[in-house]
Design a protein around this motif. Structure first.
Motif, PDB file in Angstrom:
ATOM      1  N   GLY A 163       0.773  -1.448  -0.080  1.00 58.16           N
ATOM      2  CA  GLY A 163       0.146   0.033  -0.020  1.00 58.16           C
ATOM      3  C   GLY A 163       0.721   1.290   0.020  1.00 58.16           C
ATOM      4  O   GLY A 163       0.342   2.292  -0.020  1.00 58.16           O
ATOM      5  N   CYS A 164       2.104   1.303  -0.074  1.00 55.97           N
ATOM      6  CA  CYS A 164       3.120   2.413   0.084  1.00 55.97           C
ATOM      7  C   CYS A 164       3.043   2.959  -1.521  1.00 55.97           C
ATOM      8  O   CYS A 164       2.439   2.422  -2.392  1.00 55.97           O
ATOM      9  N   SER A 165       3.541   4.306  -1.441  1.00 55.48           N
ATOM     10  CA  SER A 165       3.364   5.068  -2.921  1.00 55.48           C
ATOM     11  C   SER A 165       4.240   4.130  -3.839  1.00 55.48           C
ATOM     12  O   SER A 165       4.309   4.598  -4.884  1.00 55.48           O
ATOM     13  N   GLY A 166       5.412   3.429  -3.273  1.00 60.22           N
ATOM     14  CA  GLY A 166       6.374   2.945  -4.360  1.00 60.22           C
ATOM     15  C   GLY A 166       7.746   2.924  -3.539  1.00 60.22           C
ATOM     16  O   GLY A 166       7.954   3.616  -2.655  1.00 60.22           O
ATOM     17  N   VAL A 167       8.616   1.966  -4.024  1.00 66.50           N
ATOM     18  CA  VAL A 167       9.991   1.885  -3.681  1.00 66.50           C
ATOM     19  C   VAL A 167      10.702   1.697  -4.974  1.00 66.50           C
ATOM     20  O   VAL A 167      10.500   0.904  -6.018  1.00 66.50           O
ATOM     21  N   TRP A 168      11.881   2.589  -5.039  1.00 65.11           N
ATOM     22  CA  TRP A 168      12.554   2.841  -6.159  1.00 65.11           C
ATOM     23  C   TRP A 168      14.056   2.308  -5.684  1.00 65.11           C
ATOM     24  O   TRP A 168      14.659   3.130  -4.806  1.00 65.11           O
ATOM     25  N   ALA A 169      14.581   1.438  -6.367  1.00 59.35           N
ATOM     26  CA  ALA A 169      16.129   1.055  -6.141  1.00 59.35           C
ATOM     27  C   ALA A 169      16.791   1.087  -7.400  1.00 59.35           C
ATOM     28  O   ALA A 169      16.405   0.095  -8.271  1.00 59.35           O
ATOM     29  N   MET A 170      17.886   1.876  -7.498  1.00 58.00           N
ATOM     30  CA  MET A 170      18.415   1.717  -8.996  1.00 58.00           C
ATOM     31  C   MET A 170      19.705   2.298  -8.813  1.00 58.00           C
ATOM     32  O   MET A 170      20.323   3.215  -7.925  1.00 58.00           O
ATOM     33  N   ASP A 171      20.669   1.813  -9.522  1.00 58.71           N
ATOM     34  CA  ASP A 171      22.310   2.184  -9.779  1.00 58.71           C
ATOM     35  C   ASP A 171      22.791   2.039  -8.627  1.00 58.71           C
ATOM     36  O   ASP A 171      23.869   2.849  -8.327  1.00 58.71           O
ATOM     37  N   ASN A 172      22.398   1.072  -7.693  1.00 60.51           N
ATOM     38  CA  ASN A 172      23.251   0.587  -6.624  1.00 60.51           C
ATOM     39  C   ASN A 172      24.181  -0.394  -7.242  1.00 60.51           C
ATOM     40  O   ASN A 172      23.970  -1.339  -7.991  1.00 60.51           O
ATOM     41  N   ILE A 173      25.416  -0.590  -6.498  1.00 57.98           N
ATOM     42  CA  ILE A 173      26.312  -1.333  -6.530  1.00 57.98           C
ATOM     43  C   ILE A 173      26.436  -2.328  -5.443  1.00 57.98           C
ATOM     44  O   ILE A 173      26.470  -1.601  -4.286  1.00 57.98           O
ATOM     45  N   ILE A 174      25.966  -3.690  -5.444  1.00 61.85           N
ATOM     46  CA  ILE A 174      25.681  -4.394  -4.329  1.00 61.85           C
ATOM     47  C   ILE A 174      26.719  -5.782  -4.588  1.00 61.85           C
ATOM     48  O   ILE A 174      26.442  -6.385  -5.422  1.00 61.85           O
ATOM     49  N   VAL A 175      27.184  -5.871  -3.708  1.00 65.07           N
ATOM     50  CA  VAL A 175      28.334  -7.018  -3.434  1.00 65.07           C
ATOM     51  C   VAL A 175      27.938  -7.903  -2.388  1.00 65.07           C
ATOM     52  O   VAL A 175      28.146  -7.498  -1.213  1.00 65.07           O
ATOM     53  N   MET A 176      27.635  -9.149  -2.468  1.00 69.19           N
ATOM     54  CA  MET A 176      27.338 -10.107  -1.433  1.00 69.19           C
ATOM     55  C   MET A 176      28.695 -10.870  -1.075  1.00 69.19           C
ATOM     56  O   MET A 176      29.069 -11.660  -2.029  1.00 69.19           O
ATOM     57  N   ASN A 177      28.983 -10.934   0.177  1.00 70.29           N
ATOM     58  CA  ASN A 177      30.075 -11.703   0.622  1.00 70.29           C
ATOM     59  C   ASN A 177      29.607 -12.812   1.825  1.00 70.29           C
ATOM     60  O   ASN A 177      30.360 -13.244   2.488  1.00 70.29           O
ATOM     61  N   GLY A 178      28.083 -13.090   1.739  1.00 74.07           N
ATOM     62  CA  GLY A 178      27.700 -13.992   2.798  1.00 74.07           C
ATOM     63  C   GLY A 178      26.922 -15.057   2.201  1.00 74.07           C
ATOM     64  O   GLY A 178      27.384 -15.542   0.847  1.00 74.07           O
ATOM     65  N   ASP A 179      26.088 -15.708   2.647  1.00 75.72           N
ATOM     66  CA  ASP A 179      25.432 -16.890   2.241  1.00 75.72           C
ATOM     67  C   ASP A 179      24.171 -16.671   1.567  1.00 75.72           C
ATOM     68  O   ASP A 179      23.325 -17.661   1.609  1.00 75.72           O
ATOM     69  N   LYS A 180      23.535 -15.399   1.588  1.00 72.84           N
ATOM     70  CA  LYS A 180      22.236 -15.076   1.010  1.00 72.84           C
ATOM     71  C   LYS A 180      22.238 -14.277  -0.164  1.00 72.84           C
ATOM     72  O   LYS A 180      23.508 -13.346  -0.378  1.00 72.84           O
ATOM     73  N   TYR A 181      21.056 -14.031  -0.870  1.00 74.16           N
ATOM     74  CA  TYR A 181      21.210 -13.258  -2.191  1.00 74.16           C
ATOM     75  C   TYR A 181      20.770 -11.655  -1.555  1.00 74.16           C
ATOM     76  O   TYR A 181      20.006 -11.629  -0.753  1.00 74.16           O
ATOM     77  N   ALA A 182      21.055 -10.812  -2.384  1.00 72.50           N
ATOM     78  CA  ALA A 182      20.515  -9.210  -2.344  1.00 72.50           C
ATOM     79  C   ALA A 182      19.068  -9.456  -2.688  1.00 72.50           C
ATOM     80  O   ALA A 182      18.781 -10.148  -3.500  1.00 72.50           O
ATOM     81  N   THR A 183      18.246  -8.840  -1.863  1.00 75.20           N
ATOM     82  CA  THR A 183      16.795  -8.931  -2.000  1.00 75.20           C
ATOM     83  C   THR A 183      16.313  -7.366  -2.279  1.00 75.20           C
ATOM     84  O   THR A 183      16.798  -6.412  -1.611  1.00 75.20           O
TER      85      THR A 183
END
Length: 220
Positions: free
Chosen positions: A200-220
């Motif tokens: 129900g929120c107005s929206g969530v925008w995620a853009m142009d981020n650099i995400i590096v995972m060094n654990g055992d789960k994936y970026a969400t």
């Protein structure tokens, strides 16, 4: 350019609900956190607390304030539970460094362990959101979370988060609340950006981020 160290809270803006704090504060080049092995002995009647500071800056019911200034030295938050915490408040957090912000056996709720942690009030009859805007030169290192937001809007741009468990955690946003996360560099062990129950929120925008995972789960 002051040191507010080895104390449970560095700066506190006290509750004023149902009113709002309409003033201004200037905090630049400050140092907050734990820089000794343990607190000094409690004074008689002191409230219970953990073995590290609860928050560097703890804000309640602020209408609109800014912590930090890009033209001044950064604020530093070190070895504590939360760097900047807000409740029912609208705050810009600018130009800061945070390292070793983490949960303990005493401080262990969801908002704990974040460099920046903001919560709205979901109490019946209140329903007052928070709004946090993190931007400018921001370095977050070795923290459980970079930015935490519950029941409010959050904007995080241009931040660098290194060796965090979760970079950005936003949940519980509702009508007219939104998230905007862009141009961030995140190295995380569990989640880069974690979004949960924002129906129900107005929206969530995620853009142009650099995400590096060094654990055992994936970026969400």
């Amino acid at each position: 350019n002051s040191e507010v160290i080895n104390s449970v809270r560095g700066i506190l803006i006290q509750k004023s609900w149902p009113g709002l704090y309409m003033g201004r504060i200037s905090v630049t080049g400050g140092t907050f956190g734990m820089y000794r092995p343990a607190f000094k002995p409690d004074y008689p009647g002191q409230s219970a607390h953990g073995n590290i500071p609860y928050a560097g800056i703890d804000i309640f019911d602020a209408a609109t304030i800014t912590i930090g200034d890009e033209t001044q030295p950064p604020n530093i938050f070190h070895n504590m539970n939360i760097g900047v915490k807000g409740f029912r408040s609208r705050v810009d957090v600018v130009n800061f460094q945070a390292d070793s912000i983490y949960r303990t056996l005493y401080y262990k709720s969801k908002p704990d362990g974040a460099a920046v942690s903001f919560l709205g009030d979901t109490s019946s009859g209140v329903m007052a959101p928070s709004n946090v805007n993190v931007w400018g030169t921001t370095d977050i290192l070795n923290c459980d979370a970079g930015v935490y937001s519950h029941f409010g809007s959050a904007r995080v741009t241009g931040s660098r988060m290194t060796n965090v468990k979760t970079g950005i955690y936003m949940w519980g946003a509702r009508t007219a609340m939104r998230g905007n996360f862009s141009n961030n560099s995140i190295t995380a062990k569990q989640y880069g950006i974690l979004l949960n129950d924002n129906n129900g929120c107005s929206g969530v925008w995620a853009m142009d981020n650099i995400i590096v995972m060094n654990g055992d789960k994936y970026a969400t």
